[in-house]
Motif scaffolding. Structure first.
Motif, PDB file in Angstrom:
ATOM      1  N   LEU A  67       9.627  32.133 -17.445  1.00 34.83           N
ATOM      2  CA  LEU A  67       9.964  31.405 -16.201  1.00 34.83           C
ATOM      3  C   LEU A  67       8.819  30.535 -15.718  1.00 34.83           C
ATOM      4  O   LEU A  67       9.016  29.483 -15.117  1.00 34.83           O
ATOM      5  N   ALA A  68       7.618  31.023 -15.980  1.00 35.64           N
ATOM      6  CA  ALA A  68       6.447  30.241 -15.570  1.00 35.64           C
ATOM      7  C   ALA A  68       5.319  30.586 -16.521  1.00 35.64           C
ATOM      8  O   ALA A  68       5.294  31.684 -17.075  1.00 35.64           O
ATOM      9  N   GLY A  69       4.409  29.673 -16.715  1.00 35.56           N
ATOM     10  CA  GLY A  69       3.300  29.928 -17.633  1.00 35.56           C
ATOM     11  C   GLY A  69       3.751  29.785 -19.071  1.00 35.56           C
ATOM     12  O   GLY A  69       4.618  28.971 -19.393  1.00 35.56           O
ATOM     13  N   ARG A  70       3.264  30.679 -19.926  1.00 35.30           N
ATOM     14  CA  ARG A  70       3.555  30.551 -21.359  1.00 35.30           C
ATOM     15  C   ARG A  70       3.711  31.938 -21.971  1.00 35.30           C
ATOM     16  O   ARG A  70       3.377  32.948 -21.351  1.00 35.30           O
ATOM     17  N   ASN A  71       4.240  31.954 -23.203  1.00 33.72           N
ATOM     18  CA  ASN A  71       4.329  33.194 -23.965  1.00 33.72           C
ATOM     19  C   ASN A  71       2.934  33.540 -24.483  1.00 33.72           C
ATOM     20  O   ASN A  71       2.041  32.695 -24.504  1.00 33.72           O
ATOM     21  N   LEU A  72       2.761  34.776 -24.891  1.00 34.54           N
ATOM     22  CA  LEU A  72       1.505  35.145 -25.544  1.00 34.54           C
ATOM     23  C   LEU A  72       1.462  34.472 -26.900  1.00 34.54           C
ATOM     24  O   LEU A  72       2.494  34.098 -27.454  1.00 34.54           O
ATOM     25  N   SER A  73       0.243  34.323 -27.410  1.00 41.16           N
ATOM     26  CA  SER A  73       0.109  33.590 -28.675  1.00 41.16           C
ATOM     27  C   SER A  73      -0.895  34.301 -29.572  1.00 41.16           C
ATOM     28  O   SER A  73      -1.803  34.987 -29.099  1.00 41.16           O
ATOM     29  N   ARG A  74      -0.699  34.152 -30.879  1.00 37.75           N
ATOM     30  CA  ARG A  74      -1.652  34.729 -31.814  1.00 37.75           C
ATOM     31  C   ARG A  74      -2.937  33.900 -31.875  1.00 37.75           C
ATOM     32  O   ARG A  74      -3.945  34.350 -32.400  1.00 37.75           O
ATOM     33  N   ASP A  75      -2.871  32.668 -31.339  1.00 37.24           N
ATOM     34  CA  ASP A  75      -4.001  31.750 -31.516  1.00 37.24           C
ATOM     35  C   ASP A  75      -4.928  31.674 -30.303  1.00 37.24           C
ATOM     36  O   ASP A  75      -5.927  30.976 -30.329  1.00 37.24           O
ATOM     37  N   VAL A  76      -4.593  32.338 -29.218  1.00 33.69           N
ATOM     38  CA  VAL A  76      -5.438  32.238 -28.020  1.00 33.69           C
ATOM     39  C   VAL A  76      -6.244  33.521 -27.902  1.00 33.69           C
ATOM     40  O   VAL A  76      -5.694  34.612 -28.007  1.00 33.69           O
ATOM     41  N   SER A  77      -7.537  33.375 -27.692  1.00 31.68           N
ATOM     42  CA  SER A  77      -8.351  34.584 -27.590  1.00 31.68           C
ATOM     43  C   SER A  77      -7.961  35.316 -26.312  1.00 31.68           C
ATOM     44  O   SER A  77      -7.547  34.706 -25.323  1.00 31.68           O
ATOM     45  N   ASN A  78      -8.090  36.616 -26.351  1.00 30.12           N
ATOM     46  CA  ASN A  78      -7.688  37.511 -25.252  1.00 30.12           C
ATOM     47  C   ASN A  78      -6.166  37.645 -25.073  1.00 30.12           C
ATOM     48  O   ASN A  78      -5.729  38.410 -24.222  1.00 30.12           O
ATOM     49  N   ASP A  79      -5.361  36.906 -25.846  1.00 33.77           N
ATOM     50  CA  ASP A  79      -3.910  37.150 -25.760  1.00 33.77           C
ATOM     51  C   ASP A  79      -3.587  38.476 -26.436  1.00 33.77           C
ATOM     52  O   ASP A  79      -2.648  39.163 -26.051  1.00 33.77           O
ATOM     53  N   GLU A  80      -4.349  38.827 -27.458  1.00 39.76           N
ATOM     54  CA  GLU A  80      -4.177  40.141 -28.065  1.00 39.76           C
ATOM     55  C   GLU A  80      -5.271  41.054 -27.556  1.00 39.76           C
ATOM     56  O   GLU A  80      -6.435  40.681 -27.518  1.00 39.76           O
ATOM     57  N   ARG A  81      -4.853  42.233 -27.156  1.00 42.42           N
ATOM     58  CA  ARG A  81      -5.851  43.149 -26.626  1.00 42.42           C
ATOM     59  C   ARG A  81      -6.705  43.694 -27.769  1.00 42.42           C
ATOM     60  O   ARG A  81      -6.190  44.165 -28.776  1.00 42.42           O
ATOM     61  N   SER A  82      -7.991  43.640 -27.538  1.00 38.21           N
ATOM     62  CA  SER A  82      -8.903  44.224 -28.532  1.00 38.21           C
ATOM     63  C   SER A  82      -9.898  45.102 -27.796  1.00 38.21           C
ATOM     64  O   SER A  82     -10.092  44.962 -26.580  1.00 38.21           O
TER      65      SER A  82
END
Lengths: 808, 226
Positions: free
Chosen positions: A543-558
């Motif tokens: 609805l707003a913003g963006r989906n999570l992505s494999r290419d953006v740092s911090n989108d995947e929790r580490s």
């Protein structure tokens, strides 16, 4: 005298074949339902009694905290940490044993398969005296020993002489068979499919779980899975209440404070009732309802009999008069009529038993239960039922017909007058109250279930193929390869991974705050781990913003970063006090959970509020996080093409990418049905009872209408001679029966409202039109009653008046 | 044998009060054959029903064998009735579901009597009444005359000293009516007391005495010339 009475009874049956049929059929149906209900309830309440210590063995369950909001009331299971505490603190208990359910990949003989296993304390074999074919009760003392059932041994090795044979778990850990036991009878909680997915086939020692999964023998405070049972065996002198008091003390002293937010208490239940856990869990008193409904159906059948017998007995007034004239005392005549009703009830009981002999095998084969009608043990109950029903149903007509003085009886005053007509009307009313109550209740339940089904279509249930059991390391390392290969298949659009899929009843929650370290302001939010493709697989829009992505740092929790980007749903925004999706983007909140290390979550996108757990649950606030460690299931979105071919292609791909593990695939539909089928089962059972009750009431009304129409033939003749037309006469007869039916609705509908509200309260999303549905069902009951009576009314109203007058 | 003094029977509904018997004084001696006559609605059947104790009286006294039964309970009356009184009705009042033999046996069923003796008495009376060949038939399979013979058999099988017959020939043709009257006469000759309600003057002639009722009163009593 008795034989004489019996002879008269049988001759009367022969003389009035239609009434005899209606009487016996109705009563037989009512008795069959009642006896069946009784057998079922008894069966469900007397599981596991073949174990020698069953009478002094109890299970410890957990009461869900009120604000836990997971849609369950009481669980038959508890945290595995409770058992060792009971053992240590309550010295008077004789034995304590736990089972922990875990799913394992088992390799036995030449086959590998997934199975939910019970890992058990060795004491379990002291409490339950299994029937050993090989080995003995020390089978689980060795951390590498496992116990299998006879049919498991036969299935994988072809014989039962398999001591020492090797079984491998998770392709790595080896065990050997240390005991083979006879299969456990079906009426054991060990075989309840509501508790575990399969019958008890394998028992392994809990120590083994320590080896495979690093399990702490002292138990844990995290898992309330239904298979996690705690059994306590008491000495003969102590009982349930005593144990409950001890367990209450343990709850107060030993359950950690944060766990008291999950469970509000612990409860003790006799082993015989352990299999009823599912109904406790849903908070629906199903067993009591079955008892009540079967009794109500029997009551309808009794009233039916009473009503018809009363109407019919009026025709025998002269016989009674004659007998009285010749010196019969009232007691003797009462005996005569009661013998008649006992005879009819006995015949009906025989018919009912014959019906049950046909139905029970069908029921058993369709439910996997082993219900039996054991004549030896049930004979006293069946006899008592026959006698009570015969006396109760026959009492009123016998009383009414023998009441008149000899001369009144000879003159047939009762028939000519309106004696008993009010009571008959009352009885019709009572019958219709019960059947309209059931009919309207079942309609509300049906509509509510339909609504649940309807609202589940927000997810493409039939287009998503779910791949399960993906957490082992060997699989999780190959998820990307699998995704690429699958997405390359024709007709496969997206492959998303997640910690759970829609309709799965998992309720993993995390505590969050809007400012770091704000202990007072923390609240709970549901947590879903997923890969970015999960949204595509389920058509979930952003609805707003963006989906999570494999290419953006911090989108995947580490573990390296203290910041993680997340998605939240709109309801989560509400909880956070954020007014619009647009405002939410880039807002932060904090996770308090993991070992007090603070983690910052940044909202990068907002999705609509959807009921992920569905069914009876409310919509909940969710946070969606890309976290590889927690991915357990895959969702393969298939559109178009031949479904069977696509599934075959998916299976081939899996076998190529992950050959060591068998694929565990099923459609999302099946996940939904797992719980929905329970609701459907309930509705089906309720519909069965309602159908029988209504059918009985209508049969009774049909018989009574036929009788009363005959009774009023002369009156109708006179009315017609005086100019009444057919319609007016038909209306007269229909109206005679409408009054009690309408009164019945006045009572039944409010009762149905209350009962159906209890059911609806179980659901978060309820049908709006409860009242309309109730009224409509009531109307159906009235229309059916009219339809039943109208046939007679029209036939008799069309007859020539002179025929009607000659009748007398 | 029986004696009524100043006997009243009043039927009451909510609004209407009908006096069926209005101060009746009536007596029957043992061995008598009494006919009761009168127009429809005069109270004949009511009188007979009260004599037979199947209907209660409103006021007055009723001595049966020197015992004033007015006010007795139904249980007490039924005990007296089954020992002493046999009934014959215009409409026979046979029970359709029972055979001829069983209908007759019904009158003995409520006496404490062994089954073998009951059967014997039933056989005897069926022979006497000429219905033995119909023993296993149901009432519906018999002619009106035969049905009334069965009813008479039932009335006398218990050797009751008093027979009450309410228009016993009312549903029969003249030949069968005659037959039934002959039966009653022979019973009376054997010592049975008979009180019979009838509309037929010729059948009343079988009686020793005729009592005429009108509007609940006994208006005349005629003795038959010997």
């Amino acid at each position: 005298m008795f034989w004489n009475n019996l002879k008269i009874a049988l001759r009367n049956l022969r003389k009035n074949k239609l009434f005899a049929f209606i009487n016996i059929a109705g009563l037989a149906l009512g008795l069959a339902i009642y006896v069946f209900g009784g057998l079922l309830v008894n069966y469900e309440r007397t599981h596991d009694l073949f174990f020698e210590n069953a009478h002094r063995t109890y299970t410890i369950g957990s009461i869900a905290a009120a604000d836990l909001d997971v849609g369950v009331d009481r669980m038959g299971s508890t945290f595995s940490a409770v058992g060792p505490i009971v053992e240590a603190e309550v010295s008077d208990v004789e034995l304590v044993a736990r089972t922990i359910s875990r799913e394992m990949l088992i390799t036995m003989g030449a086959e590998s398969f997934y199975q939910q296993l019970r890992f058990a304390d060795p004491e379990l074999l002291q409490i339950f005296d299994f029937d050993y074919l090989h080995g003995d009760a020390s089978a689980l003392n060795d951390p590498s020993g496992i116990l299998v059932t006879e049919s498991t041994a036969m299935k994988y090795f072809g014989n039962t002489d398999v001591l020492g044979k090797v079984i491998t778990m998770d392709n790595e850990f080896e065990f050997y068979i240390s005991a083979v036991v006879r299969d456990i009878p079906q009426n054991s909680h060990f075989n309840s499919l509501f508790i575990m997915e399969s019958d008890l086939e394998i028992l392994a020692p809990i120590q083994a779980l320590g080896r495979i999964r690093d399990y702490d023998m002292a138990g844990e405070w995290d898992n309330l899975s239904l298979g996690n049972m705690t059994y306590v065996m008491l000495p003969e002198t102590l009982g349930q209440q005593w144990l409950q008091a001890q367990i209450d003390g343990i709850y107060e002293r030993q359950v950690p404070e944060d766990k008291k937010e999950v469970i509000a208490g612990l409860f003790v239940k006799p082993l015989a009732e352990a299999n009823l856990a599912i109904w406790d869990m849903l908070g629906l008193p199903v067993i009591s309802v079955v008892s009540l409904l079967s009794l109500l159906v029997l009551l309808v059948a009794c009233v039916n009999y009473t009503n018809l017998a009363t109407a019919q007995s009026l025709g025998r007034s002269r016989e009674v008069g004659m007998r009285k004239t010749m010196g019969a005392e009232r007691g003797q005549l009462l005996t005569q009529f009661l013998v008649e009703s006992l005879t009819i009830t006995a015949i009906a009981m025989l018919v009912a038993i014959a019906m049950l002999e046909l139905v029970i095998p069908l029921f058993n084969s369709s439910t996997g239960k082993v219900l039996t009608l054991d004549y030896l043990s049930t004979l006293p109950w069946l006899l008592a039922t026959t006698i009570v029903v015969g006396l109760v149903a026959g009492a009123y007509p016998a009383w009414l017909i023998t009441r008149a003085s000899p001369i009144d009886a000879l003159r047939d005053v009762a028939r000519k007058g309106r004696k008993g007509s009010r009571v008959r009307a009352f009885m019709i009313g009572a019958q219709f109250t019960i059947s309209a109550f059931m009919l309207s209740l079942v309609t509300v339940v049906f509509m509510q279930n339909e609504k649940v089904k309807e609202s589940s279509y927000i997810f493409p249930r039939s287009e998503v193929y779910i791949l399960g059991r993906m957490s082992p390391d060997e699989i999780s390392g190959r998820l990307d390869t699998l995704r690429h290969e699958l997405e390359a298949l024709p007709n496969v659009d997206h492959v998303g991974y997640s910690s759970q899929v829609p309709y799965e009843q998992n309720n993993t929650q995390i505590d969050i705050t809007m400012t770091p370290g704000d202990e007072a302001g923390k609240f709970r939010i549901h947590y879903l781990a997923m890969t970015p493709e999960f949204l595509d697989a389920y058509d979930i829009p952003v609805l707003a913003g963006r989906n999570l992505s494999r290419d953006v740092s911090n989108d995947e929790r580490s573990d390296e970063s203290e910041v993680v980007n997340v998605l939240v749903n709109e309801l989560a925004l509400e909880k956070m006090g954020i007014t619009s999706p647009q405002d939410a983007v880039n807002q932060r909140f904090y996770d308090l959970d993991e070992e007090n290390s603070l983690r910052e979550m940044v909202i990068v996108g907002v999705v609509p509020t959807q009921n992920i757990t569905g069914l009876f649950n409310t919509e909940k606030p969710w946070v969606y996080m890309y976290r590889a460690k927690h991915l357990r299931t895959g969702s393969v979105r298939i559109t178009g093409g031949n479904m069977m071919d696509t599934i075959a292609a998916i299976e081939d791909t899996w076998d190529r990418v992950i050959p060591e593990y068998p694929i565990q695939g099923r459609f999302l539909d099946e996940v939904f049905d797992e719980v929905y089928n329970i609701l459907k089962l309930l509705n089906g059972a309720l519909a069965g009872f309602a159908g029988v009750a209504l059918a009985l009431a209508l049969i009774g009304l049909f018989g009574l209408a036929a009788f009363m129409a005959a009774q009023r033939t002369r009156e109708i003749g006179i009315r017609k001679v005086l100019g009444a037309n057919s319609l007016q006469v038909a209306r007269l007869l229909v109206w005679q029966f409408s009054k009690p039916v309408l009164w019945a609705l006045v009572i039944a509908l409010p009762l149905a409202y209350i009962a159906s509200k209890t059911y609806l309260d179980f659901f978060a999303e309820r049908i709006d039109a409860q009242v309309v549905i109730l009224l409509a069902s009531g109307l159906v009951a009235v229309l059916l009653a009219w339809g039943t009576v109208a046939g007679h009314a029209i036939r008799i109203s069309r007859a020539s008046p002179i025929l009607a007058l000659r009748y007398e | 044998m029986l004696k009524m003094h100043d006997l009243y029977k009043v039927y009451r509904t909510d609004e209407v009060e009908t006096v069926a018997l209005n101060g009746i004084n009536f007596e029957v001696d043992q061995g008598e054959f009494v006919a009761v006559m009168g127009p429809s609605g005069c109270g004949k059947s009511t009188l007979l029903n009260i004599v037979g104790m199947i209907d209660g009286l409103t006021r007055g006294d009723y001595w049966f064998f020197d015992e004033n039964v007015a006010g007795y309970s139904e249980k007490h009356l039924s005990a007296i009735r089954k020992q002493n009184i046999g009934f014959i009705f215009q409409s026979f009042n046979l029970i359709d579901e029972l055979t001829v033999a069983e209908n007759i046996e019904l009158a003995l069923l409520y006496h404490k009597m062994p089954s073998s003796q009951r059967k014997k008495q039933v056989l005897d009376v069926m022979d006497r009444m000429g219905v033995a060949h119909r023993a296993k038939h149901r009432p519906g399979q018999l002619s009106g005359g035969q049905q009334q013979r069965v009813a008479v058999a039932r009335a006398v099988v218990g050797n009751q000293p008093l027979i009450l017959a309410d228009e016993p020939t009312g549903n029969l043709d003249s030949v069968h009516g005659q037959e039934v009257m002959e039966l009653l006469r022979s019973l009376n000759d054997e010592g049975t007391t008979i009180v019979m309600v009838t509309h037929s003057p010729s059948h009343a002639d079988y009686a020793h005495r005729t009592v005429n009722l009108f509007d609940g009163h006994i208006v005349t009593e005629n003795l038959r010339a010997a």
